[in-house]
Scaffold this active site. Structure first.
Site, PDB file in Angstrom:
ATOM      1  N   GLU A 128       0.892  -1.308   0.059  1.00  0.00           N
ATOM      2  CA  GLU A 128      -0.106  -0.053   0.066  1.00  0.00           C
ATOM      3  C   GLU A 128       0.964   1.285  -0.111  1.00  0.00           C
ATOM      4  OE1 GLU A 128      -2.449  -0.084   3.419  1.00  0.00           O
ATOM      5  OE2 GLU A 128      -3.901   1.775   2.702  1.00  0.00           O
ATOM      6  N   GLY A 137      -8.435   5.372   6.724  1.00  0.00           N
ATOM      7  CA  GLY A 137      -9.422   5.478   7.970  1.00  0.00           C
ATOM      8  C   GLY A 137      -8.898   4.651   9.032  1.00  0.00           C
ATOM      9  N   ALA A 138      -8.120   3.689   8.525  1.00  0.00           N
ATOM     10  CA  ALA A 138      -7.581   2.522   9.586  1.00  0.00           C
ATOM     11  C   ALA A 138      -6.259   2.402   9.667  1.00  0.00           C
ATOM     12  CB  ALA A 138      -8.380   1.048   9.446  1.00  0.00           C
ATOM     13  N   SER A 139      -5.521   2.852   8.470  1.00  0.00           N
ATOM     14  CA  SER A 139      -3.832   2.959   8.618  1.00  0.00           C
ATOM     15  C   SER A 139      -3.326   4.004   7.856  1.00  0.00           C
ATOM     16  CB  SER A 139      -3.508   1.507   8.151  1.00  0.00           C
ATOM     17  OG  SER A 139      -3.500   1.571   6.705  1.00  0.00           O
ATOM     18  N   THR A 140      -2.087   4.288   8.220  1.00  0.00           N
ATOM     19  CA  THR A 140      -1.532   5.215   7.437  1.00  0.00           C
ATOM     20  C   THR A 140      -0.221   4.854   7.071  1.00  0.00           C
ATOM     21  OG1 THR A 140      -0.584   7.504   8.011  1.00  0.00           O
ATOM     22  CG2 THR A 140      -0.367   6.088   9.883  1.00  0.00           C
ATOM     23  N   GLN A 141       0.410   5.308   5.921  1.00  0.00           N
ATOM     24  CA  GLN A 141       1.422   4.892   5.260  1.00  0.00           C
ATOM     25  C   GLN A 141       2.555   5.994   5.150  1.00  0.00           C
ATOM     26  OE1 GLN A 141      -1.131   2.436   5.343  1.00  0.00           O
ATOM     27  NE2 GLN A 141      -1.460   3.743   3.589  1.00  0.00           N
TER      28      GLN A 141
END
Ligand SMILES: Nc1nc2c(ncn2[C@@H]2O[C@H](COP(=O)(O)OP(=O)(O)OP(=O)(O)O)[C@@H](O)[C@H]2O)c(=O)[nH]1
Ligand SMILES: [Ca+2]
Length: 497
Positions: free
Chosen positions: A174, A203-207
């Site tokens: 991702e 909304g649920a993860s960040t990269q």
């Protein structure tokens, strides 16, 4: 007599030989130029298409890409042609009714049939990639996750497109494909320019993904992704933080305030006067917070806004762990991160939130950003609602938290300083295509970015045709001039004067 000869000599252009030579010459030139034009003429612009469904935690979006069909090995530039937002929530929200996950996609699939020309349907690849919402569901209940995928697969297979699979992307994929998208759209890869880092807040993860000179992957191999693109090697640092997307981070912040199972809380991250009732079981129904669910708690609690940026930031800080770094440098939660380097593009919720708060100008000192957030957070809820009647209340209620979270994540989580913060650009689109992992994912799966730089013709088509024409004319003139010694003799041949 001599005058007559002079006349004949002057008329040598009309001798049969010169006429024949001229005609042949002209035919040769015309033939040469025609071949040059036809052989290299760009074919009528035809397109190929590709479809990627981004099954995110909060919602699903269908992207249609197109690129020129005549280029060898699909090397033409791909661009976004259309995006269709699927109605309702993300596919992971259908865990209890999996078939509805498939149903939810139908309207956008039908829309896609209108956008892609009918004769291209069967050859248009169709992919679905799911991100953090399905990662969490898979951790929590893998049977439910499998059923959702089964339903989604059936819905996609019933479309006329060439279904290529539906799967959960890893956090590395991702992050890395988001980075590929940004740099591909900016034409940085083809030209071998310094790359831009990618910051994606879902909304649920960040990269976070970027190339750093002092990162070779050896210190933390799980954060390393290598690419060879257009003849250049890239060693990319990437990390995805599950549970640190903006919705899950908000859950953690509210969970932090409800540890003792109270009936009401005064939330500094909501505007003063904001009031809502929240259900304990709904709030704690996520692997990101489920282990912290209070033993003894009523069914629900009242949340009242207090609107205090400083206090909100204190709680936000508490969801990061800044101790226990076993590497030379860490971001948070013991995760390795090399020194930040270069420019960054920040998209998805980074853009939604910062553009709403008028904070996309990163030349603004961080102190000013804080002041603006302080002022926004302390604005009464009624006033906020009146000033932004067109904005969904769900989004409106969260901007104080989201702005505080973004600032804290960037400056304290990833260690952006006043100087490096100014190198962040909050973006939604690049040259008409949305920033996100989907384009990079498709480019990779369709082999549209070659490992080696493609051989390009040294001249553009028009230049090539002009040079061939000029050379042919010059050659012909030279040929005529080379026949000069024959000219007087020609005039002695019997001829019609
Ligand atoms: N303010 C605002 N928020 C939005 C908008 N669209 C989506 N969001 C929110 O922004 C956050 C991130 O949205 P996305 O980038 O679509 O997240 P996602 O892809 O569903 O989630 P991940 O699976 O974690 O990547 C979520 O909390 C969304 O609810 C919008 O138009 N305005
Ligand atoms: Ca996303």
């Amino acid at each position: 007599m001599s005058a007559q000869r002079e006349m004949k000599e002057k008329n040598h252009w009309k001798t049969p030989v010169t006429i024949i030579i001229t005609v042949i010459g002209v035919i040769v030139i015309v033939a040469l130029v025609t071949v040059a034009v036809l052989q290299n003429k760009p074919l009528l612009q035809k397109y190929k298409y590709g479809i990627v469904l981004d099954a995110g935690s909060s919602h699903t979006a269908l992207y249609i890409y197109k690129w020129p069909a005549e280029k060898d090995n699909n090397t033409g530039r791909a661009e976004q042609m259309h995006v269709c937002k699927v109605k309702g929530q993300g596919i992971s929200s259908y865990a209890a009714n999996p078939w509805k996950a498939g149903e939810s996609l139908r309207a956008c699939m039908e829309e896609a049939e209108q956008w892609v020309p009918g004769k291209r349907h069967h050859e248009t690849p169709l992919y679905l990639g799911a991100t953090a919402g399905m990662r969490l569901l898979n951790m929590e209940n893998s049977t439910a996750s499998d059923k959702v995928f089964q339903a989604v697969k059936e819905a996609l297979q019933s479309s006329p497109f060439s279904y290529q699979g539906a799967r959960i992307l890893s956090g590395q994929e991702e992050g890395a494909f988001g980075w590929v998208t940004v740099n591909y759209l900016d034409d940085r890869l083809k030209q071998g320019l310094e790359t831009t880092g990618a910051l994606d807040l879902g909304g649920a993860s960040t990269q976070i993904s970027f190339v750093s000179d002092n990162f070779d992957g050896s210190e933390s191999p799980s954060n390393s992704v290598t690419f060879r693109l257009y003849g250049n090697d890239y060693n990319l640092y990437t990390h995805s933080f599950l549970c640190y997307g903006k919705d899950q981070a908000l859950r953690s912040v509210v969970a932090h305030q409800t540890q003792s199972g109270p009936e009401k809380i005064l939330d500094p991250c909501s505007n003063p006067g904001y009031n809502t009732i929240k259900n304990y079981s709904v709030l704690y129904d996520s692997p990101c917070v489920s282990n912290r669910k209070p033993q003894k708690a009523p069914a629900s609690f009242h949340l009242t806004g207090k609107g205090n940026f400083g206090e909100c930031q204190k709680i936000v800080r508490s969801i990061f762990n800044f101790t226990n770094c076993k590497y030379s440098h860490c971001s948070f939660n013991g995760v390795f991160q090399p020194h930040l380097q270069g420019a960054f593009g920040a998209f998805s919720a980074y853009y939604f939130v910062m553009s709403f708060l008028n904070l996309t100008d990163t030349s603004m000192p961080l102190e000013t950003v804080k002041e603006k957030l302080t002022s926004y957070c302390s604005t009464p809820w009624e006033q906020i609602k009146q000033q932004h009647r067109a904005v969904k209340e769900k989004y409106l209620a969260e901007y104080c938290f989201s702005g505080t979270y973004i600032l804290t994540l960037l400056t304290e989580g990833y260690n952006f300083t006043s100087e490096s913060y100014s190198k962040i650009k909050f973006i939604k689109k690049i040259k008409g295509s949305d920033a996100g992992w989907t384009l990079g994912y498709m480019l990779n799966l369709t082999n549209m970015i070659p490992a080696e730089a493609p051989d390009t013709p040294p001249l553009p088509h028009a230049g090539y045709v002009s040079i061939v024409t000029i050379m042919a004319i010059l050659l012909f003139i030279l040929f005529i001039l080379s026949l000069r010694p024959l000219w007087p003799r020609c005039s002695k041949l019997p001829q019609v004067v």
